[in-house]
Design a protein around this motif. Sequence first.
Motif, short mmCIF file in Angstrom:
data_model
loop_
_atom_site.label_atom_id
_atom_site.label_comp_id
_atom_site.label_asym_id
_atom_site.label_seq_id
_atom_site.Cartn_x
_atom_site.Cartn_y
_atom_site.Cartn_z
N UNK A 92 0.87 -1.18 0.00
CA UNK A 92 0.00 0.00 0.00
C UNK A 92 0.91 1.22 0.00
N UNK A 93 0.84 2.02 -1.05
CA UNK A 93 1.75 3.16 -1.18
C UNK A 93 1.61 4.13 -0.01
N UNK A 94 0.44 4.20 0.57
CA UNK A 94 0.20 5.13 1.69
C UNK A 94 1.07 4.80 2.91
N UNK A 95 1.60 3.59 2.95
CA UNK A 95 2.43 3.17 4.09
C UNK A 95 3.88 3.64 3.99
N UNK A 96 4.25 4.26 2.86
CA UNK A 96 5.66 4.56 2.62
C UNK A 96 5.91 6.05 2.36
N UNK A 97 7.10 6.46 2.75
CA UNK A 97 7.53 7.85 2.57
C UNK A 97 8.44 8.01 1.36
N UNK A 98 8.97 6.91 0.85
CA UNK A 98 9.88 6.97 -0.29
C UNK A 98 9.96 5.60 -0.96
N UNK A 99 10.32 5.64 -2.23
CA UNK A 99 10.61 4.42 -2.98
C UNK A 99 11.99 4.58 -3.59
N UNK A 100 12.76 3.49 -3.64
CA UNK A 100 14.13 3.51 -4.15
C UNK A 100 14.30 2.31 -5.08
N UNK A 121 4.49 4.05 -7.60
CA UNK A 121 5.37 5.19 -7.85
C UNK A 121 4.56 6.46 -8.11
N UNK A 122 3.54 6.34 -8.95
CA UNK A 122 2.68 7.50 -9.26
C UNK A 122 2.02 8.05 -8.00
N UNK A 123 1.48 7.15 -7.19
CA UNK A 123 0.78 7.58 -5.97
C UNK A 123 1.74 8.25 -4.99
N UNK A 124 2.92 7.70 -4.85
CA UNK A 124 3.91 8.30 -3.97
C UNK A 124 4.32 9.68 -4.48
N UNK A 125 4.64 9.75 -5.75
CA UNK A 125 5.13 11.01 -6.32
C UNK A 125 4.08 12.12 -6.21
N UNK A 126 2.84 11.76 -6.51
CA UNK A 126 1.78 12.79 -6.56
C UNK A 126 1.38 13.29 -5.18
N UNK A 127 1.71 12.56 -4.15
CA UNK A 127 1.43 13.10 -2.81
C UNK A 127 2.68 13.71 -2.17
N UNK A 128 3.73 13.83 -2.96
CA UNK A 128 4.93 14.51 -2.49
C UNK A 128 5.94 13.64 -1.79
N UNK A 129 5.73 12.33 -1.79
CA UNK A 129 6.73 11.41 -1.24
C UNK A 129 7.92 11.35 -2.19
N UNK A 130 9.02 10.80 -1.73
CA UNK A 130 10.25 10.79 -2.53
C UNK A 130 10.29 9.57 -3.46
N UNK A 131 10.55 9.83 -4.72
CA UNK A 131 10.76 8.77 -5.71
C UNK A 131 12.24 8.82 -6.10
N UNK A 205 13.04 18.49 -7.15
CA UNK A 205 11.84 18.36 -6.34
C UNK A 205 11.92 17.11 -5.50
N UNK A 206 10.92 16.23 -5.62
CA UNK A 206 10.92 14.99 -4.85
C UNK A 206 11.39 13.79 -5.66
N UNK A 207 12.11 14.09 -6.77
CA UNK A 207 12.71 13.04 -7.58
C UNK A 207 14.22 13.05 -7.37
N UNK A 222 20.76 11.72 -0.31
CA UNK A 222 19.88 12.78 -0.82
C UNK A 222 18.43 12.50 -0.45
N UNK A 223 18.04 11.24 -0.47
CA UNK A 223 16.69 10.86 -0.04
C UNK A 223 16.48 11.21 1.44
#
Length: 228
Positions: A92-100, A121-131, A205-207, A222-223
């Motif tokens: 569940x993407x909502x459980x994470x602050x970043x993806x690597x 990845x899309x869900x994380x990025x669009x809510x401002x989490x780090x991709x 940004x968050x990328x 950097x993350x």
Amino acid sequence: MAKRVLLVVTNVGHYDDDVHPTGLWLSELTHAWHVFEEAGYEQTLVSPAGGKVPLEPRALKFPNVDKTAKAWLADPVKMALLENTKSPDEIASADYDAIYFTGGHAVMYDFLDNRGLQKITRELYERGAVVSSVCHGYCGLLNTTLSDGSFLIAGKHMTGFAWREEELAKVHKLVPYNAEKVAKQRGGLYEKAKLPFVPYAVVDGNLVTGQNPPSAKKTAKAVVKLLG
């Protein structure tokens, strides 16, 4: 609460020609894992199909095996993590602050069009989490689109394993496509270091993206900086 990072690894063990083995470039995982561990983060491994992760043989030969990779190889608990990774539908993407996204040439095959990973990845990025990605890990971003249909990397400063590095590694005739070229076709503002195989990371940004295996630690740091 501790920050939570999702680390993406491959399930592929060879190029199109199965005479040529490949897999996860271990230090790209272990360098980042060590940085995230020191930051107190909770970490989860996910792969396109779930389950076992093959290791790139060349990454296990001197001088590619550093102390973090050696420690991982000598730790049965850590090695067991690579036998039973989660699949995207268990995440569940909502459980994470970043993806690597880790690399190794294997990811060119199973990261590119995995819809489960793209959704996360899309869900994380669009809510401002780090991709983030390192080396060939950016193959997991090449075909990822946002909710408006645009490519995630379009108009973004980014990097990843360079075509010149493919040539120097003598695998340019084995790889299924030119990832640097595809990144540019998707609108990515691709950058690379002046010299091949030196650490290089780009933040937009968050990328966060790193160019090659030696860039894993720099990318992970950097993350951590972005996550505060």
